[in-house]
Design a protein around this motif. Structure first.
Motif, PDB file in Angstrom:
ATOM      1  N   SER A   1      -4.697  -0.436  -3.801  1.00 54.65           N
ATOM      2  CA  SER A   1      -4.566  -1.166  -2.539  1.00 54.65           C
ATOM      3  C   SER A   1      -5.831  -1.963  -2.236  1.00 54.65           C
ATOM      4  O   SER A   1      -5.767  -3.088  -1.734  1.00 54.65           O
ATOM      5  CB  SER A   1      -4.282  -0.193  -1.392  1.00 54.65           C
ATOM      6  OG  SER A   1      -3.042   0.461  -1.581  1.00 54.65           O
TER       7      SER A   1
ATOM      8  N   GLU B   1       0.931   4.132  -3.264  1.00 55.96           N
ATOM      9  CA  GLU B   1       0.677   5.553  -3.000  1.00 55.96           C
ATOM     10  C   GLU B   1       1.870   6.407  -3.400  1.00 55.96           C
ATOM     11  O   GLU B   1       1.717   7.518  -3.900  1.00 55.96           O
ATOM     12  CB  GLU B   1       0.341   5.755  -1.518  1.00 55.96           C
ATOM     13  CG  GLU B   1      -1.050   5.293  -1.141  1.00 55.96           C
ATOM     14  CD  GLU B   1      -1.531   5.888   0.176  1.00 55.96           C
ATOM     15  OE1 GLU B   1      -0.872   6.821   0.679  1.00 55.96           O
ATOM     16  OE2 GLU B   1      -2.561   5.420   0.673  1.00 55.96           O
TER      17      GLU B   1
ATOM     18  N   ALA C   1      -2.175   9.349  -3.856  1.00 56.59           N
ATOM     19  CA  ALA C   1      -3.048   8.856  -2.788  1.00 56.59           C
ATOM     20  C   ALA C   1      -4.338   8.250  -3.326  1.00 56.59           C
ATOM     21  O   ALA C   1      -4.747   7.165  -2.906  1.00 56.59           O
ATOM     22  CB  ALA C   1      -3.366   9.996  -1.817  1.00 56.59           C
TER      23      ALA C   1
ATOM     24  N   GLY D   1      -3.654   5.198  -5.426  1.00 56.88           N
ATOM     25  CA  GLY D   1      -3.035   4.240  -4.504  1.00 56.88           C
ATOM     26  C   GLY D   1      -4.064   3.517  -3.667  1.00 56.88           C
ATOM     27  O   GLY D   1      -3.965   2.312  -3.438  1.00 56.88           O
ATOM     28  N   ARG D   2      -5.085   4.248  -3.199  1.00 56.07           N
ATOM     29  CA  ARG D   2      -6.144   3.626  -2.399  1.00 56.07           C
ATOM     30  C   ARG D   2      -6.917   2.596  -3.235  1.00 56.07           C
ATOM     31  O   ARG D   2      -7.245   1.510  -2.753  1.00 56.07           O
ATOM     32  CB  ARG D   2      -7.104   4.687  -1.871  1.00 56.07           C
ATOM     33  CG  ARG D   2      -6.516   5.574  -0.787  1.00 56.07           C
ATOM     34  CD  ARG D   2      -7.588   6.411  -0.122  1.00 56.07           C
ATOM     35  NE  ARG D   2      -6.981   7.485   0.662  1.00 56.07           N
ATOM     36  CZ  ARG D   2      -6.859   8.739   0.266  1.00 56.07           C
ATOM     37  NH1 ARG D   2      -7.306   9.098  -0.928  1.00 56.07           N
ATOM     38  NH2 ARG D   2      -6.308   9.653   1.047  1.00 56.07           N
TER      39      ARG D   2
ATOM     40  N   LYS E   1      -4.565   3.916   7.062  1.00 55.89           N
ATOM     41  CA  LYS E   1      -4.395   5.102   6.220  1.00 55.89           C
ATOM     42  C   LYS E   1      -5.704   5.888   6.062  1.00 55.89           C
ATOM     43  O   LYS E   1      -5.678   7.085   5.769  1.00 55.89           O
ATOM     44  CB  LYS E   1      -3.860   4.693   4.844  1.00 55.89           C
ATOM     45  CG  LYS E   1      -2.372   4.340   4.856  1.00 55.89           C
ATOM     46  CD  LYS E   1      -1.906   3.947   3.464  1.00 55.89           C
ATOM     47  CE  LYS E   1      -0.390   3.780   3.420  1.00 55.89           C
ATOM     48  NZ  LYS E   1       0.101   2.728   4.318  1.00 55.89           N
TER      49      LYS E   1
ATOM     50  N   THR F   1       0.826  -1.216   0.000  1.00 55.14           N
ATOM     51  CA  THR F   1       0.000   0.000   0.000  1.00 55.14           C
ATOM     52  C   THR F   1       0.858   1.264   0.000  1.00 55.14           C
ATOM     53  O   THR F   1       0.512   2.263  -0.634  1.00 55.14           O
ATOM     54  CB  THR F   1      -0.957   0.019   1.221  1.00 55.14           C
ATOM     55  OG1 THR F   1      -0.194  -0.105   2.420  1.00 55.14           O
ATOM     56  CG2 THR F   1      -1.947  -1.126   1.152  1.00 55.14           C
TER      57      THR F   1
END
Length: 417
Positions: free
Chosen positions: A104, A92, A97, A100-101, A329, A88
């Protein structure tokens, strides 16, 4: 093993000379154990139904599909500038971000359904063994599945040392018995009828089989933890050492698994493969039920139990890591609290799925295989064109091969829907 600076220096000195160490062997066994699970035990059923030609083509493509994809994912994790970055953190860092989320989340859902599959597979294996080999009455499915899932998660909660001991204890007999059963079935081989293939039917069969093949050889769930350990252990040589370990893992997988797959397929007819698929049991449990042979009757279900358990451990490790990363996160929860929530949620959902008993091959084809392909094949290829440290792999034949296989697996998901 001693953790003193002197011992670590000696270990690193040996590593820098290119020597193979016990550390490397342990990781080959751990990755092998992660890969050899329900997918491989159901692979002969899926491929066997399609006939001889899909089997032959799968045998030729299995090694490059397995090694190149896992090598690409390990390279991606090791491309991070952070010392102890998990998956993760890396996505990112490279994709921002927001993306990346999303990646992930996909990573978590590439692993989580596999745990559901293993809950179903283990329950069916133990139930089939009790009824068909031991002559017992079935235990209520709610109780049986609950005990089995709790046992597997209990091993995980015992800590890293217990986990590595469990892998060592499980993988050696698994390799030995798989080899024994593969050779023992040879007298029962019936060579399949070989005729000129219908190219349209062959293409369709192979296309829809790609997700199951991807799933069957995948040890992607353990790659993030594996790469991080190599970074700490080998430092500057982490990439080359990781690739070497992955190469030997892939060779070991192909050697043992293809022999096992060929042996099972040549010992059963396509009609029997269809029966096994409808019964929702592994090929070893099915063989134990149709052959009046004490070795197959006892060893078949035992191998299925060991294979599913060892693979569950590796995949739970990846699911636990990715869940904790996502939750910490997105919320203010600490890692310990997120971990407890994740373990509880996964235990309950795996248990519920094991009770419901959905089609294992159906879940592989429709969910797990394609999502794994996005993470294992497609995403690392995109990273090659986005991450400066990976740009050197642009334009290579292996890069295009991995991307094409990944797109085939993902498109099979869209077709099945």
């Amino acid at each position: 093993m001693s953790n003193s600076p002197e011992a670590m220096t000696l270990d690193m000195s040996s590593a820098s000379r290119g020597g193979w160490t016990q550390h490397d062997t342990q990781w080959v066994l751990s990755l092998f154990g992660t890969a050899v699970g329900a997918g491989i035990l159901f692979l002969p059923i899926n491929i066997g139904i399609g006939g001889f030609w899909p089997l032959l083509i799968m045998a030729l493509l299995a090694f490059p599909m397995t090694f190149l994809a896992h090598r690409g994912l390990a390279r991606f994790v090791l491309s991070s500038k952070q010392e102890n970055a998990d998956f993760t953190d890396v996505v990112e860092e490279h994709f921002g971000a927001g993306a990346g989320r999303l990646i992930s989340l996909l990573y978590f859902f590439s692993i989580y359904p596999i745990l559901l599959i293993y809950g179903v597979g283990l329950t069916n294996t133990v139930d089939s063994f009790m009824v068909n080999q031991l002559g017992m009455e079935s235990i209520p499915r709610v109780a049986l599945s609950g005990v089995l899932v709790a046992f597997m998660i209990g091993l995980m909660l015992g800590g890293e040392k217990l986990l590595m001991r469990a892998f060592s204890a499980l993988v050696y007999p698994l390799v030995a018995i798989l080899l024994f059963l593969s050779l023992y079935l040879i007298p029962n081989w019936q060579m399949p009828a070989v005729s000129a293939p219908d190219l349209g039917e062959l293409s369709s069969t192979l296309w829809l089989s790609v997700p199951v093949i991807v799933f069957s050889f995948s040890h992607a769930a353990a790659i993030s933890s594996f790469a991080n350990v190599q970074r700490r252990h080998y430092r500057a040589e982490a990439v080359s050492k990781s690739e070497r370990i992955l190469k030997y893992t892939s060779l070991m997988l192909i050697l043992f698994v293809l022999l096992f797959v060929f042996s099972c397929i040549f010992s059963l007819t396509p009609e029997q493969m269809t029966q096994a698929k409808e019964a929702n049991v592994s090929v070893l449990s099915f063989l134990a039920n149709i052959y009046d042979n004490p070795y197959i009757a006892l060893l078949g279900p035992f191998v299925a139990f060991v294979a599913i358990t060892s693979s569950f451990l590796g995949h739970f490790l990846g699911a636990r890591e990715s869940f904790n990363g996502l939750v910490t996160k997105q919320t203010k929860l600490g890692n310990a609290t997120a971990d407890k929530i994740g373990v509880a949620v996964m235990f309950v959902t795996i248990w519920i799925c094991a009770v419901i008993n959905p089609s294992i091959l159906g879940m592989m084809e429709a969910i797990s295989g394609p999502i794994i392909a996005m993470i294992l094949f497609v995403m690392p290829t995109i990273a090659i064109y986005k991450v400066p440290s990976l740009n050197k792999y642009k334009g290579r034949l292996s890069t295009y091969f991995v991307l094409v296989v990944g797109l085939l697996a993902v498109s099979a998901l869209l077709f099945s829907w």
